[in-house]
Design an enzyme around this catalytic site. Structure first.
Site, PDB file in Angstrom:
ATOM      1  N   LYS A   1       0.853  -1.189   0.000  1.00  0.00           N
ATOM      2  CA  LYS A   1       0.000   0.000   0.000  1.00  0.00           C
ATOM      3  C   LYS A   1       0.890   1.241   0.000  1.00  0.00           C
ATOM      4  O   LYS A   1       1.797   1.347   0.839  1.00  0.00           O
ATOM      5  CB  LYS A   1      -0.865   0.031   1.258  1.00  0.00           C
ATOM      6  CG  LYS A   1      -1.997  -0.955   1.229  1.00  0.00           C
ATOM      7  CD  LYS A   1      -3.046  -0.545   2.227  1.00  0.00           C
ATOM      8  CE  LYS A   1      -4.222  -1.503   2.253  1.00  0.00           C
ATOM      9  NZ  LYS A   1      -4.216  -2.614   1.360  1.00  0.00           N
TER      10      LYS A   1
ATOM     11  N   ASP B   1      -1.043  -1.541  -4.342  1.00  0.00           N
ATOM     12  CA  ASP B   1      -2.477  -1.570  -4.020  1.00  0.00           C
ATOM     13  C   ASP B   1      -3.087  -0.200  -4.276  1.00  0.00           C
ATOM     14  O   ASP B   1      -2.393   0.820  -4.291  1.00  0.00           O
ATOM     15  CB  ASP B   1      -2.686  -1.876  -2.530  1.00  0.00           C
ATOM     16  CG  ASP B   1      -2.397  -3.333  -2.193  1.00  0.00           C
ATOM     17  OD1 ASP B   1      -2.262  -4.148  -3.111  1.00  0.00           O
ATOM     18  OD2 ASP B   1      -2.292  -3.624  -0.985  1.00  0.00           O
ATOM     19  N   MET B   2      -4.405  -0.167  -4.442  1.00  0.00           N
ATOM     20  CA  MET B   2      -5.104   1.108  -4.543  1.00  0.00           C
ATOM     21  C   MET B   2      -5.935   1.292  -3.277  1.00  0.00           C
ATOM     22  O   MET B   2      -6.710   0.419  -2.899  1.00  0.00           O
ATOM     23  CB  MET B   2      -6.001   1.134  -5.782  1.00  0.00           C
ATOM     24  CG  MET B   2      -6.664   2.468  -6.024  1.00  0.00           C
ATOM     25  SD  MET B   2      -5.491   3.837  -6.266  1.00  0.00           S
ATOM     26  CE  MET B   2      -5.003   3.591  -7.974  1.00  0.00           C
TER      27      MET B   2
ATOM     28  N   GLN C   1      -9.646   0.171  -9.564  1.00  0.00           N
ATOM     29  CA  GLN C   1     -10.929  -0.247  -8.982  1.00  0.00           C
ATOM     30  C   GLN C   1     -12.096   0.008  -9.956  1.00  0.00           C
ATOM     31  O   GLN C   1     -12.332   1.153 -10.352  1.00  0.00           O
ATOM     32  CB  GLN C   1     -11.165   0.540  -7.691  1.00  0.00           C
ATOM     33  CG  GLN C   1     -10.110   0.285  -6.630  1.00  0.00           C
ATOM     34  CD  GLN C   1      -9.909   1.456  -5.699  1.00  0.00           C
ATOM     35  OE1 GLN C   1      -9.987   2.612  -6.114  1.00  0.00           O
ATOM     36  NE2 GLN C   1      -9.629   1.188  -4.427  1.00  0.00           N
TER      37      GLN C   1
ATOM     38  N   ARG D   1      -3.983  -4.897 -12.023  1.00  0.00           N
ATOM     39  CA  ARG D   1      -4.892  -5.795 -11.303  1.00  0.00           C
ATOM     40  C   ARG D   1      -6.215  -5.042 -11.176  1.00  0.00           C
ATOM     41  O   ARG D   1      -6.276  -3.977 -10.590  1.00  0.00           O
ATOM     42  CB  ARG D   1      -4.363  -6.104  -9.906  1.00  0.00           C
ATOM     43  CG  ARG D   1      -5.426  -6.785  -9.026  1.00  0.00           C
ATOM     44  CD  ARG D   1      -5.150  -6.585  -7.556  1.00  0.00           C
ATOM     45  NE  ARG D   1      -3.902  -7.195  -7.202  1.00  0.00           N
ATOM     46  CZ  ARG D   1      -3.136  -6.767  -6.190  1.00  0.00           C
ATOM     47  NH1 ARG D   1      -3.509  -5.738  -5.460  1.00  0.00           N
ATOM     48  NH2 ARG D   1      -2.018  -7.372  -5.911  1.00  0.00           N
TER      49      ARG D   1
ATOM     50  N   ARG E   1     -12.848  -4.371   6.239  1.00  0.00           N
ATOM     51  CA  ARG E   1     -13.244  -4.277   4.824  1.00  0.00           C
ATOM     52  C   ARG E   1     -13.675  -5.642   4.293  1.00  0.00           C
ATOM     53  O   ARG E   1     -14.571  -5.738   3.454  1.00  0.00           O
ATOM     54  CB  ARG E   1     -12.098  -3.680   3.982  1.00  0.00           C
ATOM     55  CG  ARG E   1     -11.843  -2.205   4.276  1.00  0.00           C
ATOM     56  CD  ARG E   1     -11.004  -1.529   3.207  1.00  0.00           C
ATOM     57  NE  ARG E   1      -9.621  -1.936   3.206  1.00  0.00           N
ATOM     58  CZ  ARG E   1      -8.647  -1.387   3.956  1.00  0.00           C
ATOM     59  NH1 ARG E   1      -8.923  -0.381   4.764  1.00  0.00           N
ATOM     60  NH2 ARG E   1      -7.421  -1.817   3.877  1.00  0.00           N
TER      61      ARG E   1
HETATM   62  P1  FDA Z   1     -18.120  -9.714  -4.824  1.00  0.00           P
HETATM   63  O1  FDA Z   1     -18.126  -8.805  -3.640  1.00  0.00           O
HETATM   64  O2  FDA Z   1     -19.202  -9.569  -5.817  1.00  0.00           O
HETATM   65  O3  FDA Z   1     -18.031 -11.189  -4.310  1.00  0.00           O
HETATM   66  C1  FDA Z   1     -18.186 -12.315  -5.148  1.00  0.00           C
HETATM   67  C2  FDA Z   1     -18.282 -13.543  -4.262  1.00  0.00           C
HETATM   68  O4  FDA Z   1     -17.019 -13.760  -3.627  1.00  0.00           O
HETATM   69  C3  FDA Z   1     -19.270 -13.387  -3.095  1.00  0.00           C
HETATM   70  O5  FDA Z   1     -20.554 -13.774  -3.475  1.00  0.00           O
HETATM   71  C4  FDA Z   1     -18.672 -14.303  -2.047  1.00  0.00           C
HETATM   72  O6  FDA Z   1     -19.003 -15.653  -2.327  1.00  0.00           O
HETATM   73  C5  FDA Z   1     -17.194 -14.151  -2.279  1.00  0.00           C
HETATM   74  N1  FDA Z   1     -16.635 -13.114  -1.408  1.00  0.00           N
HETATM   75  C6  FDA Z   1     -16.245 -11.856  -1.760  1.00  0.00           C
HETATM   76  N2  FDA Z   1     -15.745 -11.211  -0.702  1.00  0.00           N
HETATM   77  C7  FDA Z   1     -15.827 -12.059   0.345  1.00  0.00           C
HETATM   78  C8  FDA Z   1     -15.455 -11.961   1.710  1.00  0.00           C
HETATM   79  N3  FDA Z   1     -14.897 -10.864   2.210  1.00  0.00           N
HETATM   80  N4  FDA Z   1     -15.688 -13.032   2.488  1.00  0.00           N
HETATM   81  C9  FDA Z   1     -16.222 -14.165   2.005  1.00  0.00           C
HETATM   82  N5  FDA Z   1     -16.590 -14.318   0.719  1.00  0.00           N
HETATM   83  C10 FDA Z   1     -16.402 -13.277  -0.102  1.00  0.00           C
HETATM   84  N6  FDA Z   1      -9.622  -3.497  -3.157  1.00  0.00           N
HETATM   85  C11 FDA Z   1      -9.134  -2.231  -3.220  1.00  0.00           C
HETATM   86  O7  FDA Z   1      -9.909  -1.276  -3.096  1.00  0.00           O
HETATM   87  N7  FDA Z   1      -7.795  -2.027  -3.399  1.00  0.00           N
HETATM   88  C12 FDA Z   1      -6.914  -3.046  -3.588  1.00  0.00           C
HETATM   89  O8  FDA Z   1      -5.726  -2.825  -3.747  1.00  0.00           O
HETATM   90  C13 FDA Z   1      -7.422  -4.368  -3.561  1.00  0.00           C
HETATM   91  N8  FDA Z   1      -6.599  -5.455  -3.758  1.00  0.00           N
HETATM   92  C14 FDA Z   1      -7.145  -6.693  -3.918  1.00  0.00           C
HETATM   93  C15 FDA Z   1      -6.350  -7.762  -4.306  1.00  0.00           C
HETATM   94  C16 FDA Z   1      -6.923  -9.005  -4.542  1.00  0.00           C
HETATM   95  C17 FDA Z   1      -6.063 -10.147  -4.994  1.00  0.00           C
HETATM   96  C18 FDA Z   1      -8.315  -9.188  -4.345  1.00  0.00           C
HETATM   97  C19 FDA Z   1      -8.967 -10.502  -4.597  1.00  0.00           C
HETATM   98  C20 FDA Z   1      -9.102  -8.140  -3.919  1.00  0.00           C
HETATM   99  C21 FDA Z   1      -8.537  -6.902  -3.697  1.00  0.00           C
HETATM  100  N9  FDA Z   1      -9.319  -5.825  -3.289  1.00  0.00           N
HETATM  101  C22 FDA Z   1      -8.796  -4.560  -3.327  1.00  0.00           C
HETATM  102  C23 FDA Z   1     -10.703  -6.057  -2.769  1.00  0.00           C
HETATM  103  C24 FDA Z   1     -11.750  -5.857  -3.849  1.00  0.00           C
HETATM  104  O9  FDA Z   1     -11.873  -4.498  -4.189  1.00  0.00           O
HETATM  105  C25 FDA Z   1     -13.131  -6.338  -3.376  1.00  0.00           C
HETATM  106  O10 FDA Z   1     -13.537  -5.570  -2.267  1.00  0.00           O
HETATM  107  C26 FDA Z   1     -13.165  -7.807  -2.967  1.00  0.00           C
HETATM  108  O11 FDA Z   1     -12.437  -8.582  -3.840  1.00  0.00           O
HETATM  109  C27 FDA Z   1     -14.641  -8.329  -2.925  1.00  0.00           C
HETATM  110  O12 FDA Z   1     -15.225  -8.218  -4.161  1.00  0.00           O
HETATM  111  P2  FDA Z   1     -15.278  -9.400  -5.250  1.00  0.00           P
HETATM  112  O13 FDA Z   1     -14.607  -8.912  -6.473  1.00  0.00           O
HETATM  113  O14 FDA Z   1     -14.697 -10.626  -4.705  1.00  0.00           O
HETATM  114  O15 FDA Z   1     -16.786  -9.539  -5.657  1.00  0.00           O
END
Ligand code: FDA
Length: 305
Positions: free
Chosen positions: A95, A129-130, A158, A179, A287
């Protein structure tokens, strides 16, 4: 519920007190193999055996002392040495405010450049990261500066931010590594899509555009999401343009949709798991709760004996 949890994540008073509670410490273990570098590296074993790479992040943000940023940078340098010694297919993700962006952007650039130099020596990679939208411009500017010198660096964008499609265009001349995530902070409607449908639509459009670039230039794309349906829709969407499912990486967090991570790897997707560790986990964990409020029940269940 999401807004409340994200407010709790920012609350300084709770930040200092909640992590001391035993039930919170038990609950966070679902998303974190442990607090130490060693715990995180041990977790790579079964993933690597299944062909899944790892990305490491030591939790921390908004540092207030330049010396603390230096400690973080040194920690990541040591981590990359350890990754190389153990023969792990591992990268790091940092970060900007953990490297002092609130204090001195030049010093943050210096830390990032040092990390990228070491990463090149050990054939690793540095992701940026963002954070919240207040940092978007500074973070992108930082990436432009670093990427101009170090090719082994990538940035997170994002999909919930309205500006992201334009940011992709801005970065494309650098042949960036991006990413794409949905976004984890609480952002106002003026600058962000607030409804899941709109975020997903923007995610698909931006991802498809980026993936089509991979046919003619060395752009690296990571789909950082647990939304398996969306990943599969994107793969289907770009397949007729000649983009195969191994043209991108799927990046997910440790402990979330773990079975899907192994299944996708078996199905020919290139998967990476991001493993977070460290003792400063409170805002990050909040978060994770905000992303799926059902997780709050899981946390509360840890109150039971
Ligand atoms: P969505 O929220 O639609 O979830 C899809 C499905 O995944 C859900 O139905 C559930 O089954 C599962 N799921 C998702 N989150 C879950 C949780 N917390 N617990 C249990 N199950 C869950 N954000 C950001 O603002 N800056 C960043 O630098 C990053 N970096 C980052 C790296 C990586 C590798 C990942 C995977 C994510 C991030 N994020 C992030 C977080 C991202 O913005 C987002 O908040 C989360 O990935 C949750 O959203 P989904 O894309 O998974 O989809």
């Amino acid at each position: 519920m999401r807004t409340i949890l994200l407010w709790l994540a920012r609350n300084q008073w709770l930040r200092q007190r909640l992590p001391r509670l035993a039930f919170m410490r038990r609950a966070v273990r679902r998303f974190m193999p442990g607090e130490s570098m060693g715990d995180a590296l041990v977790a790579a074993g079964p993933l690597q055996a299944a062909g899944i790479g790892t990305i490491y992040t030591r939790l921390g943000e908004n540092l207030t002392e330049p010396a603390a940023a230096e400690v973080v940078a040194n920690h990541y340098l040591a981590l990359m040495d350890r990754i190389a010694e153990l023969g792990i297919d591992g990268e790091i993700s940092v970060k900007p405010t953990q490297l002092g962006l609130d204090l001195d952007a030049d010093a943050t650039f210096g830390h990032l450049a040092a990390l990228a130099t070491r990463a090149a020596e050990v054939r690793s990679f540095v992701w940026i990261d963002m954070e919240g939208s207040a940092y978007a411009e500074a973070t992108i500017a930082l990436y432009e500066r670093v990427r101009g010198i170090h090719l082994n660096t990538g940035i997170c964008l994002q999909a919930y931010l309205r500006r992201t499609a334009a940011d992709v265009e801005r970065l494309l001349p650098l042949d960036p590594a991006i990413r794409l995530v949905k976004g984890a902070y609480d952002e106002p409607a003026a600058i962000a899509f607030r409804h899941r449908r709109d975020v997903d639509a923007n995610y698909l459009a931006v991802a498809a555009h980026l993936l089509r670039q991979t046919r003619s230039r060395p752009v690296r794309v990571g789909l950082g999401t647990h939304d398996v349906g969306l990943i599969e829709r994107i793969a289907e969407h770009v397949a007729p343009s000649g983009v195969a499912r191994d043209a991108f990486q799927v990046e997910m967090l440790y402990g979330i949709r773990a079975r899907d991570q192994f299944r996708l790897a078996r199905d020919g997707y290139r998967v990476q798991t991001l493993i977070a560790y460290g003792d400063y986990w409170y805002p990050w964990y909040m978060r994770r709760l905000a992303e799926r409020p059902a997780n709050v029940l899981f946390a509360l269940r840890q109150l039971l004996p």
